[in-house]
Design a protein around this motif. Structure first.
Motif, PDB file in Angstrom:
ATOM      1  N   HIS A  23       5.442   6.158  14.268  1.00  0.00           N
ATOM      2  CA  HIS A  23       5.510   7.344  13.417  1.00  0.00           C
ATOM      3  C   HIS A  23       6.367   8.431  14.058  1.00  0.00           C
ATOM      4  O   HIS A  23       7.177   9.080  13.386  1.00  0.00           O
ATOM      5  CB  HIS A  23       4.106   7.867  13.136  1.00  0.00           C
ATOM      6  CG  HIS A  23       4.032   8.816  11.992  1.00  0.00           C
ATOM      7  ND1 HIS A  23       2.907   9.534  11.677  1.00  0.00           N
ATOM      8  CD2 HIS A  23       4.966   9.186  11.054  1.00  0.00           C
ATOM      9  CE1 HIS A  23       3.143  10.292  10.615  1.00  0.00           C
ATOM     10  NE2 HIS A  23       4.381  10.096  10.226  1.00  0.00           N
ATOM     11  N   SER A  24       6.217   8.637  15.359  1.00  0.00           N
ATOM     12  CA  SER A  24       7.037   9.624  16.066  1.00  0.00           C
ATOM     13  C   SER A  24       8.518   9.277  15.953  1.00  0.00           C
ATOM     14  O   SER A  24       9.367  10.149  15.716  1.00  0.00           O
ATOM     15  CB  SER A  24       6.616   9.682  17.528  1.00  0.00           C
ATOM     16  OG  SER A  24       7.445  10.556  18.267  1.00  0.00           O
ATOM     17  N   TRP A  25       8.833   8.010  16.111  1.00  0.00           N
ATOM     18  CA  TRP A  25      10.227   7.547  15.991  1.00  0.00           C
ATOM     19  C   TRP A  25      10.753   7.739  14.585  1.00  0.00           C
ATOM     20  O   TRP A  25      11.881   8.224  14.389  1.00  0.00           O
ATOM     21  CB  TRP A  25      10.262   6.076  16.413  1.00  0.00           C
ATOM     22  CG  TRP A  25      11.541   5.353  16.147  1.00  0.00           C
ATOM     23  CD1 TRP A  25      12.729   5.489  16.804  1.00  0.00           C
ATOM     24  CD2 TRP A  25      11.743   4.346  15.147  1.00  0.00           C
ATOM     25  NE1 TRP A  25      13.655   4.630  16.282  1.00  0.00           N
ATOM     26  CE2 TRP A  25      13.087   3.904  15.279  1.00  0.00           C
ATOM     27  CE3 TRP A  25      10.923   3.766  14.177  1.00  0.00           C
ATOM     28  CZ2 TRP A  25      13.616   2.931  14.436  1.00  0.00           C
ATOM     29  CZ3 TRP A  25      11.450   2.784  13.369  1.00  0.00           C
ATOM     30  CH2 TRP A  25      12.780   2.373  13.495  1.00  0.00           C
ATOM     31  N   ILE A  26       9.944   7.416  13.581  1.00  0.00           N
ATOM     32  CA  ILE A  26      10.368   7.596  12.193  1.00  0.00           C
ATOM     33  C   ILE A  26      10.613   9.073  11.894  1.00  0.00           C
ATOM     34  O   ILE A  26      11.632   9.435  11.261  1.00  0.00           O
ATOM     35  CB  ILE A  26       9.331   7.004  11.230  1.00  0.00           C
ATOM     36  CG1 ILE A  26       9.352   5.467  11.300  1.00  0.00           C
ATOM     37  CG2 ILE A  26       9.589   7.461   9.786  1.00  0.00           C
ATOM     38  CD1 ILE A  26       8.283   4.789  10.461  1.00  0.00           C
TER      39      ILE A  26
ATOM     40  N   PRO B 234      10.929   6.709   3.425  1.00  0.00           N
ATOM     41  CA  PRO B 234      11.462   5.343   3.396  1.00  0.00           C
ATOM     42  C   PRO B 234      10.369   4.290   3.321  1.00  0.00           C
ATOM     43  O   PRO B 234       9.255   4.479   3.822  1.00  0.00           O
ATOM     44  CB  PRO B 234      12.221   5.240   4.727  1.00  0.00           C
ATOM     45  CG  PRO B 234      11.549   6.232   5.622  1.00  0.00           C
ATOM     46  CD  PRO B 234      11.145   7.372   4.726  1.00  0.00           C
ATOM     47  N   ALA B 235      10.687   3.182   2.690  1.00  0.00           N
ATOM     48  CA  ALA B 235       9.794   2.028   2.685  1.00  0.00           C
ATOM     49  C   ALA B 235       9.800   1.381   4.064  1.00  0.00           C
ATOM     50  O   ALA B 235      10.819   1.348   4.758  1.00  0.00           O
ATOM     51  CB  ALA B 235      10.238   1.024   1.632  1.00  0.00           C
ATOM     52  N   ILE B 236       8.635   0.861   4.462  1.00  0.00           N
ATOM     53  CA  ILE B 236       8.499   0.172   5.738  1.00  0.00           C
ATOM     54  C   ILE B 236       8.037  -1.260   5.463  1.00  0.00           C
ATOM     55  O   ILE B 236       7.039  -1.473   4.764  1.00  0.00           O
ATOM     56  CB  ILE B 236       7.495   0.871   6.665  1.00  0.00           C
ATOM     57  CG1 ILE B 236       7.794   2.366   6.784  1.00  0.00           C
ATOM     58  CG2 ILE B 236       7.504   0.217   8.046  1.00  0.00           C
ATOM     59  CD1 ILE B 236       6.743   3.137   7.584  1.00  0.00           C
ATOM     60  N   VAL B 237       8.758  -2.218   6.019  1.00  0.00           N
ATOM     61  CA  VAL B 237       8.433  -3.636   5.851  1.00  0.00           C
ATOM     62  C   VAL B 237       7.983  -4.178   7.204  1.00  0.00           C
ATOM     63  O   VAL B 237       8.710  -4.076   8.200  1.00  0.00           O
ATOM     64  CB  VAL B 237       9.642  -4.438   5.337  1.00  0.00           C
ATOM     65  CG1 VAL B 237       9.259  -5.899   5.131  1.00  0.00           C
ATOM     66  CG2 VAL B 237      10.188  -3.836   4.050  1.00  0.00           C
TER      67      VAL B 237
ATOM     68  N   ALA C 113       0.848  -1.189   0.000  1.00  0.00           N
ATOM     69  CA  ALA C 113       0.000   0.000   0.000  1.00  0.00           C
ATOM     70  C   ALA C 113       0.881   1.235   0.000  1.00  0.00           C
ATOM     71  O   ALA C 113       2.099   1.159   0.198  1.00  0.00           O
ATOM     72  CB  ALA C 113      -0.930   0.008   1.216  1.00  0.00           C
ATOM     73  N   GLY C 114       0.256   2.390  -0.221  1.00  0.00           N
ATOM     74  CA  GLY C 114       0.992   3.645  -0.247  1.00  0.00           C
ATOM     75  C   GLY C 114       1.559   3.946  -1.613  1.00  0.00           C
ATOM     76  O   GLY C 114       1.309   3.236  -2.590  1.00  0.00           O
ATOM     77  N   PRO C 115       2.364   5.006  -1.712  1.00  0.00           N
ATOM     78  CA  PRO C 115       2.940   5.392  -3.002  1.00  0.00           C
ATOM     79  C   PRO C 115       3.940   4.371  -3.495  1.00  0.00           C
ATOM     80  O   PRO C 115       4.444   3.544  -2.728  1.00  0.00           O
ATOM     81  CB  PRO C 115       3.614   6.730  -2.693  1.00  0.00           C
ATOM     82  CG  PRO C 115       3.929   6.661  -1.239  1.00  0.00           C
ATOM     83  CD  PRO C 115       2.799   5.894  -0.619  1.00  0.00           C
ATOM     84  N   ASP C 116       4.241   4.429  -4.795  1.00  0.00           N
ATOM     85  CA  ASP C 116       5.284   3.575  -5.345  1.00  0.00           C
ATOM     86  C   ASP C 116       6.621   3.949  -4.718  1.00  0.00           C
ATOM     87  O   ASP C 116       6.885   5.115  -4.405  1.00  0.00           O
ATOM     88  CB  ASP C 116       5.356   3.726  -6.862  1.00  0.00           C
ATOM     89  CG  ASP C 116       6.276   2.694  -7.481  1.00  0.00           C
ATOM     90  OD1 ASP C 116       7.461   3.025  -7.699  1.00  0.00           O
ATOM     91  OD2 ASP C 116       5.822   1.574  -7.739  1.00  0.00           O
ATOM     92  N   PHE C 117       7.471   2.964  -4.525  1.00  0.00           N
ATOM     93  CA  PHE C 117       8.743   3.193  -3.855  1.00  0.00           C
ATOM     94  C   PHE C 117       9.597   4.242  -4.559  1.00  0.00           C
ATOM     95  O   PHE C 117      10.355   4.973  -3.920  1.00  0.00           O
ATOM     96  CB  PHE C 117       9.516   1.868  -3.755  1.00  0.00           C
ATOM     97  CG  PHE C 117       8.722   0.770  -3.149  1.00  0.00           C
ATOM     98  CD1 PHE C 117       8.403   0.787  -1.806  1.00  0.00           C
ATOM     99  CD2 PHE C 117       8.256  -0.293  -3.911  1.00  0.00           C
ATOM    100  CE1 PHE C 117       7.657  -0.230  -1.225  1.00  0.00           C
ATOM    101  CE2 PHE C 117       7.503  -1.313  -3.351  1.00  0.00           C
ATOM    102  CZ  PHE C 117       7.203  -1.279  -2.002  1.00  0.00           C
ATOM    103  N   SER C 118       9.476   4.330  -5.876  1.00  0.00           N
ATOM    104  CA  SER C 118      10.298   5.261  -6.656  1.00  0.00           C
ATOM    105  C   SER C 118       9.707   6.660  -6.727  1.00  0.00           C
ATOM    106  O   SER C 118      10.344   7.564  -7.262  1.00  0.00           O
ATOM    107  CB  SER C 118      10.474   4.722  -8.085  1.00  0.00           C
ATOM    108  OG  SER C 118       9.220   4.623  -8.744  1.00  0.00           O
TER     109      SER C 118
ATOM    110  N   PHE D  59       0.030   4.017   7.770  1.00  0.00           N
ATOM    111  CA  PHE D  59       1.275   4.543   7.199  1.00  0.00           C
ATOM    112  C   PHE D  59       1.153   4.804   5.699  1.00  0.00           C
ATOM    113  O   PHE D  59       1.806   5.713   5.173  1.00  0.00           O
ATOM    114  CB  PHE D  59       2.447   3.619   7.522  1.00  0.00           C
ATOM    115  CG  PHE D  59       2.920   3.766   8.945  1.00  0.00           C
ATOM    116  CD1 PHE D  59       3.719   4.826   9.310  1.00  0.00           C
ATOM    117  CD2 PHE D  59       2.515   2.873   9.922  1.00  0.00           C
ATOM    118  CE1 PHE D  59       4.127   4.994  10.624  1.00  0.00           C
ATOM    119  CE2 PHE D  59       2.911   3.021  11.241  1.00  0.00           C
ATOM    120  CZ  PHE D  59       3.719   4.091  11.598  1.00  0.00           C
ATOM    121  N   SER D  60       0.327   4.038   5.017  1.00  0.00           N
ATOM    122  CA  SER D  60       0.107   4.354   3.600  1.00  0.00           C
ATOM    123  C   SER D  60      -0.650   5.672   3.458  1.00  0.00           C
ATOM    124  O   SER D  60      -0.368   6.463   2.550  1.00  0.00           O
ATOM    125  CB  SER D  60      -0.643   3.221   2.910  1.00  0.00           C
ATOM    126  OG  SER D  60      -1.938   3.044   3.450  1.00  0.00           O
TER     127      SER D  60
END
Length: 330
Positions: free
Chosen positions: A323-326, A32-35, A22-27, A54-55
């Motif tokens: 989210h706060s940490w990120i 940052p991407a979240i796994v 979900a969310g925008p394309d990585f490019s 997050f998305s």
């Protein structure tokens, strides 16, 4: 909303994993991407609230059903479920999507894998956020021996070591199995005190499952209709693949020696977040005490009154903490 009935199937490291994205394309974003890495007995669905949150705030997010789970590949033999295999799957997942580095978030067994990623594939890791299970020092002896000596032969991880011993019990009635595992603190004992999801201190969870719902304590984590995602996934996979993760704990401990400097693991020098849950009987918050000596920079967030399934039981608080940490570090 993520469609949990229609994953992408990604070939990685010799297996195929169903992946929910979900969310925008990585490019197309500088975020940052979240796994997200699930635990036992879970699936990517356990991260539904995090994928949505997050998305929506602009992060590209992915959550796989990891090897042995759901519609993923289920190679025969416990030797195909070592930490080398599990971390290699995730490196291949990043390769598939063209992601150089990602933030990894893990719960339960996903957190166990998470805290080993800086050693196995550290160049692919931006930061680590673990729920319930902390980064730990290298044990002086293998963990199965520790569990056996301290908690006895009936402790669930010890019982899991024999292939074929627990699978028939767990698979006999999947609805009952997930009503047993997926519980949160609640109910009380008549004196106003909130009870643990599991009152048993020996962690003989298999016998407790067999004892029936009146013995379990706590209350159901989610509406029964949501259990269908778990029931369907484990109807597909069974429990042998997931239990093979446990059956490699001694082998993973032995393999971890390759990273030691002297008798210690090197400090993880990446932003690390640890989220503990006060009412988690299997993984109590004190396990994370001293973790600040093992990684830097380090952040800790304690969930008061929360049980083991923290990202589902306290999704809003968990989302805000991550989210706060990120925002602070990335």
């Amino acid at each position: 909303m993520v469609d949990f009935t229609n994953p992408e199937f990604v070939e990685t490291n010799g297996v195929t994993l169903p992946v929910y994205r979900a969310g925008p394309d990585f490019s197309e974003t500088d975020k940052p991407a979240i796994v997200f890495l699930h635990g036992f007995p879970e699936i990517a669905y356990s991260w539904r609230a995090q994928l949505e949150y997050f998305s929506e705030v602009g992060y590209p997010v992915i959550a796989p059903d990891q090897r042995g789970y759901g519609r993923s590949s289920k190679p025969q033999g416990k030797e195909n479920y070592t930490m080398k295999h599990l971390s290699g799957d995730l490196a291949g997942l990043l390769d598939h999507y063209g992601i150089e580095k990602a933030i990894f978030v893990g719960h339960d067994w996903g957190a166990i894998v998470l805290w080993q990623l800086p050693f196995y594939i550290g160049e692919r890791v931006m930061g680590c956020a673990g729920l319930n299970v902390p980064l730990m020092r290298h044990f002086p002896i293998d963990p199965i021996t520790i569990f056996r000596e301290r908690l006895g032969e009936q402790m669930y991880i010890v019982r899991f070591q024999e292939e074929g011993a627990c699978e028939p019990i767990l698979e006999k009635d999947l609805r009952e199995t997930f009503k047993f595992f997926l519980r949160k603190p609640g109910g009380g004992n008549g004196g106003g005190k909130t009870s643990f999801a599991f009152e048993v201190e020996s962690l003989d969870l298999i016998s407790l499952l067999q004892a029936g719902e009146d013995a379990w304590g706590g209350e159901l984590l989610m509406p029964e209709k949501e259990l269908e995602y778990y029931i369907e996934a484990y109807t597909e996979s069974g429990f042998t693949g997931p239990l093979h993760w446990y059956r490699n704990m001694a082998e993973n401990w032995e393999a971890q020696k390759q990273f030691l400097v002297g008798r210690q693991l090197p400090k993880v020098e990446k932003p690390c977040l640890m989220i503990t849950a006060e009412m988690d009987r299997a993984c109590p918050p004190n396990l994370a005490d001293g973790m600040e000596d093992l990684c830097e920079p380090y952040t800790r967030h304690d969930l008061k009154g929360c049980g083991h399934w923290s990202q589902q039981e306290r999704s809003e608080e968990v989302n805000e903490a991550i989210h706060s940490w990120i925002r602070e570090y990335f």
